[in-house]
Design an enzyme around this catalytic site. Structure first.
Site, PDB file in Angstrom:
ATOM      1  N   LEU A  10       0.821  -1.209   0.000  1.00 12.17           N
ATOM      2  CA  LEU A  10       0.000   0.000   0.000  1.00 12.17           C
ATOM      3  C   LEU A  10       0.855   1.258   0.000  1.00 12.17           C
ATOM      4  O   LEU A  10       0.311   2.367   0.036  1.00 12.17           O
ATOM      5  CB  LEU A  10      -0.922   0.004   1.226  1.00 12.17           C
ATOM      6  CG  LEU A  10      -1.780  -1.253   1.427  1.00 12.17           C
ATOM      7  CD1 LEU A  10      -2.567  -1.148   2.723  1.00 12.17           C
ATOM      8  CD2 LEU A  10      -2.707  -1.478   0.246  1.00 12.17           C
ATOM      9  N   TYR A  19       0.972  10.976 -11.820  1.00  9.27           N
ATOM     10  CA  TYR A  19       0.623   9.976 -10.803  1.00  9.27           C
ATOM     11  C   TYR A  19       0.168   8.687 -11.486  1.00  9.27           C
ATOM     12  O   TYR A  19       0.593   7.584 -11.128  1.00  9.27           O
ATOM     13  CB  TYR A  19      -0.477  10.530  -9.911  1.00  9.27           C
ATOM     14  CG  TYR A  19      -1.008   9.566  -8.877  1.00  9.27           C
ATOM     15  CD1 TYR A  19      -0.238   9.201  -7.775  1.00  9.27           C
ATOM     16  CD2 TYR A  19      -2.286   9.029  -8.988  1.00  9.27           C
ATOM     17  CE1 TYR A  19      -0.735   8.322  -6.818  1.00  9.27           C
ATOM     18  CE2 TYR A  19      -2.793   8.160  -8.038  1.00  9.27           C
ATOM     19  CZ  TYR A  19      -2.009   7.807  -6.955  1.00  9.27           C
ATOM     20  OH  TYR A  19      -2.495   6.938  -6.005  1.00  9.27           O
ATOM     21  N   LYS A  65       1.830   4.873 -11.394  1.00  9.65           N
ATOM     22  CA  LYS A  65       1.061   3.704 -10.970  1.00  9.65           C
ATOM     23  C   LYS A  65       1.073   2.630 -12.058  1.00  9.65           C
ATOM     24  O   LYS A  65       1.171   1.438 -11.761  1.00  9.65           O
ATOM     25  CB  LYS A  65      -0.373   4.115 -10.637  1.00  9.65           C
ATOM     26  CG  LYS A  65      -0.524   4.837  -9.302  1.00  9.65           C
ATOM     27  CD  LYS A  65      -0.149   3.925  -8.143  1.00  9.65           C
ATOM     28  CE  LYS A  65      -0.499   4.525  -6.804  1.00  9.65           C
ATOM     29  NZ  LYS A  65      -0.119   3.625  -5.667  1.00  9.65           N
ATOM     30  N   ASN A 117     -11.789   6.758  -6.166  1.00 13.01           N
ATOM     31  CA  ASN A 117     -11.638   7.640  -5.008  1.00 13.01           C
ATOM     32  C   ASN A 117     -12.033   6.897  -3.740  1.00 13.01           C
ATOM     33  O   ASN A 117     -13.075   6.232  -3.695  1.00 13.01           O
ATOM     34  CB  ASN A 117     -12.524   8.877  -5.172  1.00 13.01           C
ATOM     35  CG  ASN A 117     -12.103   9.728  -6.349  1.00 13.01           C
ATOM     36  OD1 ASN A 117     -11.155  10.492  -6.263  1.00 13.01           O
ATOM     37  ND2 ASN A 117     -12.811   9.590  -7.465  1.00 13.01           N
ATOM     38  N   PRO A 177     -42.176  12.706  41.785  1.00 12.17           N
ATOM     39  CA  PRO A 177     -43.016  11.823  42.613  1.00 12.17           C
ATOM     40  C   PRO A 177     -44.468  12.301  42.690  1.00 12.17           C
ATOM     41  O   PRO A 177     -44.739  13.493  42.905  1.00 12.17           O
ATOM     42  CB  PRO A 177     -42.336  11.861  43.976  1.00 12.17           C
ATOM     43  CG  PRO A 177     -40.898  12.137  43.664  1.00 12.17           C
ATOM     44  CD  PRO A 177     -40.922  13.062  42.489  1.00 12.17           C
ATOM     45  N   GLY A 178     -45.384  11.364  42.459  1.00 14.35           N
ATOM     46  CA  GLY A 178     -46.804  11.643  42.585  1.00 14.35           C
ATOM     47  C   GLY A 178     -47.434  12.371  41.419  1.00 14.35           C
ATOM     48  O   GLY A 178     -48.648  12.611  41.427  1.00 14.35           O
TER      49      GLY A 178
END
Length: 398
Positions: free
Chosen positions: A63, A118, A122, A147, A309-310
């Site tokens: 890689l 590039y 490659k 991509n 509560p309640g």
């Protein structure tokens, strides 16, 4: 297996190495691969280790490469020169294990890639690998990546998606010259899945018709079959929607396998610390509080209700809206009565035995905190987000 990963600190390398470590350490038992050692080689690795790694490797992922050099001549040195060094070292060791090369669709030198330095570097690396395979009989797997995107990609380096995610997440400007420009995108997890298949000898093979991979069991190249074609405009619009989620509370639609799901995960990986947590609006009164948590376009909303509560809350009914009440802490009583009827349905609920109770359309309902000391905490899901212009809520005592 002993796995050598060159370019181990790069975007793809980091993701692959972490996946291999999880297999090696028994944290991921789904891959059905035996990994004994992961040899990581990068620009900062002692050069003499390459010989040792090549001696012991059972599979090599190459890689390593140069994406954005200061001088274009470095493309050939980084993408072709190191490939030759790696293959020479494998020859020296007499090791003909399978070797994978990460190339690029730019190596096609077609269309807008025709003048790509590039791409030429490659392509030279590809030819080197194919010649090596013919010479040694080693299995060579050459992937031409489109991509790439995903967590840990470097903004302003690896991809436009990484740059957009980083800048929008951090409040920085972005530049889009043509919203209609279409990209073919490969998500990093899909790529890692394909590389794991390659390890097992199940790589997807293909030939190319221009820029399009054509599946073939005897194909010269390899490819990752799951990619997404989207425009720059679509990407930016989605990212703006994701970015606004703390304000709108709307979770975008993210079906399994969708580009939206993968992009959302990618976007979140770029959030700065100060945006990882965000406040929610608590509607507080003497009875307790009510807080909207999440909303969706098609599946309603989730809220948290806290009753002191309640206290009794509710005492209303809906025509079409329906809800789940799920008590997660405290003890309470849910009552429901069909409009026009005297029969009352009663359900005792407790955080000690969590269950969901339907609030039925056409039934007035309430929830009563039976404790004299503890708050009653209820998760509430409604099949639609609250619309103040059409609340579908009518007061009536149970």
């Amino acid at each position: 297996m002993n796995i050598l990963v060159t370019g181990a600190n790069g975007f793809v390398g980091r993701n692959l190495v972490e996946a291999l470590r999880c297999v090696r350490d028994g944290k991921d038992r789904t891959r059905q691969i035996c990994v004994e050692n992961v040899f990581e080689y990068d620009v900062n690795t002692a050069p003499e280790l390459l010989l040792e790694f090549c001696k012991r490797a059972d599979f090599v992922f190459n890689l390593a490469g140069v994406n954005r050099p200061q001088n274009e001549s470095e493309f050939m040195e980084g993408n072709f020169g190191f490939a030759g060094k790696l293959l020479d070292t494998l020859r020296e060791c007499g090791n003909t294990c399978p070797v994978m090369l990460s190339s690029s669709i730019q190596a096609s030198l077609i269309g807008r890639y025709a003048l790509s330095d590039y791409g030429r570097s490659k392509l030279a690396g590809e030819e080197l690998f194919f010649d090596y395979g013919k010479e040694t009989g080693a299995c060579v797997l050459v992937y031409r990546f489109p991509n790439l995107f995903g967590k840990w990609a470097r903004p302003n380096y690896n991809s436009a998606v990484a740059t957009f995610c980083n800048n929008i997440a951090n409040g920085l400007p972005i530049q889009v010259n043509d919203r209609s420009t279409e990209l073919e995108l490969l998500y990093i997890d899909d790529l890692v899945d394909e590389m794991m298949l390659a390890l097992k000898g199940n790589a997807h093979r293909c030939d190319y018709d221009g820029l399009v991979p054509v599946p073939s069991e005897t194909g010269k190249y390899c490819y990752a079959p799951v990619t997404h074609r989207v425009t720059l405009g679509q990407i930016v619009d989605l990212l703006e929607e994701f970015n606004n989620q703390p304000k709108t509370l709307v979770v975008p639609e993210i079906p399994n396998g969708s580009f939206e799901k993968k992009l959302y995960s990618t976007f979140l990986s770029y959030l700065p610390k100060e945006r990882v947590a965000f406040p929610l609006k608590m509607n507080v009164d003497e009875r307790g509080s009510f807080t909207e948590l999440l909303k969706s376009k098609k599946c309603g909303q989730v809220s948290i209700n806290i009753s002191k509560p309640g206290i009794t809350k509710g005492q209303h009914w809906h025509n079409t809206k329906w809800e789940f009440f799920i008590v997660v802490s405290g003890k309470g009583l849910i009552e429901q009565r069909k409009i026009g009827s005297d029969e009352v349905l009663r359900f005792e609920v407790s955080g000690e035995r969590i269950e969901a109770v339907h609030m039925l359309p056409g039934y007035t309902h309430n929830i009563i905190n039976l404790s004299e000391t503890e708050n009653l905490v209820t998760v509430m899901w409604a099949n639609e987000s609250f619309d103040p212009n059409k609340p579908d809520t009518f007061g009536e005592m149970v």
